[in-house]
Design an enzyme around this catalytic site. Structure first.
Site, mmCIF file in Angstrom:
data_model
loop_
_atom_site.group_PDB
_atom_site.id
_atom_site.type_symbol
_atom_site.label_atom_id
_atom_site.label_comp_id
_atom_site.label_asym_id
_atom_site.label_seq_id
_atom_site.Cartn_x
_atom_site.Cartn_y
_atom_site.Cartn_z
ATOM 1 C CE1 TYR A 155 -3.845 2.304 1.247
ATOM 2 C CE2 TYR A 155 -2.215 3.145 2.803
ATOM 3 C CZ TYR A 155 -3.447 3.248 2.182
ATOM 4 O OH TYR A 155 -4.286 4.295 2.493
ATOM 5 C CB VAL A 185 -10.022 8.606 8.074
ATOM 6 C CG1 VAL A 185 -11.257 9.489 7.903
ATOM 7 C CG2 VAL A 185 -8.837 9.183 7.310
HETATM 8 P P1 NAP Z 1 -13.180 2.966 1.851
HETATM 9 O O1 NAP Z 1 -14.216 3.390 2.825
HETATM 10 O O2 NAP Z 1 -12.682 1.566 1.904
HETATM 11 O O3 NAP Z 1 -13.735 3.275 0.394
HETATM 12 C C1 NAP Z 1 -12.987 2.903 -0.726
HETATM 13 C C2 NAP Z 1 -13.660 3.484 -1.924
HETATM 14 O O4 NAP Z 1 -12.861 3.162 -3.083
HETATM 15 C C3 NAP Z 1 -15.058 2.934 -2.178
HETATM 16 O O5 NAP Z 1 -15.886 3.974 -2.650
HETATM 17 C C4 NAP Z 1 -14.830 1.901 -3.264
HETATM 18 O O6 NAP Z 1 -15.950 1.713 -4.092
HETATM 19 C C5 NAP Z 1 -13.718 2.572 -4.046
HETATM 20 N N1 NAP Z 1 -12.946 1.615 -4.828
HETATM 21 C C6 NAP Z 1 -12.140 0.614 -4.387
HETATM 22 N N2 NAP Z 1 -11.624 -0.082 -5.427
HETATM 23 C C7 NAP Z 1 -12.107 0.499 -6.546
HETATM 24 C C8 NAP Z 1 -11.961 0.239 -7.933
HETATM 25 N N3 NAP Z 1 -11.200 -0.770 -8.383
HETATM 26 N N4 NAP Z 1 -12.617 1.037 -8.801
HETATM 27 C C9 NAP Z 1 -13.404 2.046 -8.377
HETATM 28 N N5 NAP Z 1 -13.574 2.363 -7.079
HETATM 29 C C10 NAP Z 1 -12.954 1.583 -6.170
HETATM 30 O O7 NAP Z 1 -11.905 3.894 1.948
HETATM 31 P P2 NAP Z 1 -11.700 5.302 2.667
HETATM 32 O O8 NAP Z 1 -11.302 5.024 4.059
HETATM 33 O O9 NAP Z 1 -12.851 6.191 2.367
HETATM 34 O O10 NAP Z 1 -10.399 5.818 1.913
HETATM 35 C C11 NAP Z 1 -10.437 6.885 0.975
HETATM 36 C C12 NAP Z 1 -9.014 7.312 0.711
HETATM 37 O O11 NAP Z 1 -8.418 7.752 1.921
HETATM 38 C C13 NAP Z 1 -8.133 6.179 0.179
HETATM 39 O O12 NAP Z 1 -7.312 6.682 -0.850
HETATM 40 C C14 NAP Z 1 -7.309 5.778 1.381
HETATM 41 O O13 NAP Z 1 -6.071 5.237 0.998
HETATM 42 C C15 NAP Z 1 -7.165 7.099 2.096
HETATM 43 N N6 NAP Z 1 -6.899 7.024 3.546
HETATM 44 C C16 NAP Z 1 -7.757 6.368 4.371
HETATM 45 C C17 NAP Z 1 -7.483 6.310 5.722
HETATM 46 C C18 NAP Z 1 -8.385 5.605 6.688
HETATM 47 O O14 NAP Z 1 -8.059 5.537 7.887
HETATM 48 N N7 NAP Z 1 -9.529 5.081 6.266
HETATM 49 C C19 NAP Z 1 -6.338 6.948 6.234
HETATM 50 C C20 NAP Z 1 -5.500 7.638 5.357
HETATM 51 C C21 NAP Z 1 -5.799 7.668 4.008
HETATM 52 P P3 NAP Z 1 -17.046 0.552 -3.786
HETATM 53 O O15 NAP Z 1 -17.812 0.982 -2.587
HETATM 54 O O16 NAP Z 1 -17.871 0.486 -4.999
HETATM 55 O O17 NAP Z 1 -16.243 -0.706 -3.541
#
Ligand code: NAP
Ligand code: GDP
Length: 333
Positions: A155, A185
């Site tokens: 990652y 987050v």
């Molecule tokens: P999440 O809740 O797991 O959501 C992931 C999103 O990405 C979903 O909308 C999913 O769509 C979409 N996705 C995954 N694979 C895909 C693909 N092949 N094509 C199109 N869409 C796809 O993640 P999140 O926590 O909101 O994370 C958002 C961003 O923040 C990411 O870039 C992550 O690396 C970053 N981030 C997160 C955290 C954390 O603690 N959560 C911390 C730092 C950074 P579906 O629902 O249709 O599967």
């Protein structure tokens, strides 16, 4: 909100040549839903049309699907959130998948943005991609200063490449593609799956089961690692600011202050309070602790936004616990 895989938020029904069409990839996720919440509760400007998409609309790891999506939406701006995401234990199992999936998603989104003349892209990195052996606090200049922690190297390297690509698009084509670096987050619409998700939603789900089914509430690891947690709705407000105002190619850390870092034990106690649970907290020290800490400086953010108010951790945990309890049946778990 609609179950469609593409939905829009706008404050003005008419679209003109100066309308900014902001495509949000990952619109169904934790951060995407928080941005949708903020823009649909007063933050959407007259000249903006926000378009949220999920993987059902386009699998972004497929270049043709991304081109079709951009042909259809014609974005002028992109907030790129979509990624394969998971907590410590999912990362440890699938480093190769995290690397390959995220490299291909990011390359497709950035290159298609370039081909479509997108004016600005804000992508999302994470503080867990910083070098494992480092000095603290971590700042934005240190992203590439050494290998990441072994638990999530797939990652991390994929995310670091976004920063490399942003610099290369700027140098070769003059593009304004940048990135932000959030800490851990949490909030409504998180992934509450106990095995795959992050620590706070995992603990909320475990407490829910302890309350409703009488199971033990077990925190994994020693409870001593330290994390800075950011509420998804605070992060959403900062993302919207970054899209509108932040014009450096170099990334910016989006985090609460160093003084607000909490141990996993303190976070677990906050969840117990937020879920109104009176049972015992157990620790399974046979489970991994992961990175001990990744304390990040928010000095750069505070220079830009000295008056930004973060939601107090206790209040944000309580709101998320309440959301999860209310939405247990439909929550991702
Ligand atoms: P999440 O809740 O797991 O959501 C992931 C999103 O990405 C979903 O909308 C999913 O769509 C979409 N996705 C995954 N694979 C895909 C693909 N092949 N094509 C199109 N869409 C796809 O993640 P999140 O926590 O909101 O994370 C958002 C961003 O923040 C990411 O870039 C992550 O690396 C970053 N981030 C997160 C955290 C954390 O603690 N959560 C911390 C730092 C950074 P579906 O629902 O249709 O599967
Ligand atoms: P990280 O911040 O990238 O390491 O990701 P996580 O959000 O998964 O947090 C991992 C930290 O929380 C480690 O110290 C784990 O030992 C600890 N932890 C305690 N209980 C849990 C749990 O139920 N799920 C997860 N994911 N981590 C837990």
């Amino acid at each position: 909100m609609s179950q469609s895989s593409l939905w829009e938020v706008r404050s003005s029904p008419s679209q003109t040549d100066s309308t900014k069409i902001i495509l949000v990839t990952g619109g169904s996720g934790l951060v995407g839903k928080a941005i949708e919440h903020v823009v649909s509760t007063g933050e959407c400007r007259e000249e903006e049309k926000w378009v949220f998409v999920t993987s059902k609309e386009a699998d972004l790891s497929n270049a043709d699907a991304v081109k079709k999506l951009f042909d259809k939406v014609k974005p002028t701006h992109v907030i790129h959130l979509a990624a394969m995401v998971g907590g410590l234990f999912r990362n440890m199992k699938y480093n190769l998948d995290f690397l390959r999936k995220n490299i291909s998603i990011n390359d497709n989104v950035l290159q298609t943005s370039y081909e479509h003349g997108v004016q600005k892209v804000v992508s999302c990195l994470s503080t867990c991609i910083f070098p494992d052996k480092t000095t603290y606090p971590i700042d934005e200049t240190m992203v590439h200063n050494g290998p990441p922690h072994d638990s999530n190297f797939g990652y991390s390297h994929a995310k670091r490449l976004i920063d490399v690509q942003n610099k290369a698009y700027a140098q070769q084509h003059g593009c304004m593609y940048t990135s932000v670096i959030p800490t851990n987050v949490f909030g409504p619409h998180d992934n509450f799956n106990i095995d795959n998700g992050h620590v706070l939603p995992g603990l909320m789900h475990k407490v829910y089961l302890a309350k409703t089914q009488g199971t033990e509430f077990t925190v994994w690891g020693t409870g001593s690692p330290r994390r800075q947690f950011i509420y998804s709705r605070d992060l959403a407000r900062l993302f919207i600011w970054a899209l509108r105002e932040y014009d450096e190619i170099d990334p910016i850390i989006l985090s609460v202050g160093e003084e607000d870092e909490a141990t996993i034990k303190e976070a677990a106690e906050m969840v117990v309070e937020g879920m109104d649970y009176s049972g015992e907290i157990k620790y399974d020290t046979s489970k991994a602790d992961g990175q001990f800490k990744k304390t990040a400086s928010n000095a750069k953010l505070m220079k830009y936004l000295p008056n930004f108010q973060f939601t107090p951790f206790k209040q944000a945990v309580k709101e998320t616990c309440d959301w999860f309890t209310r939405n247990y049946d439909m929550a991702r778990k």
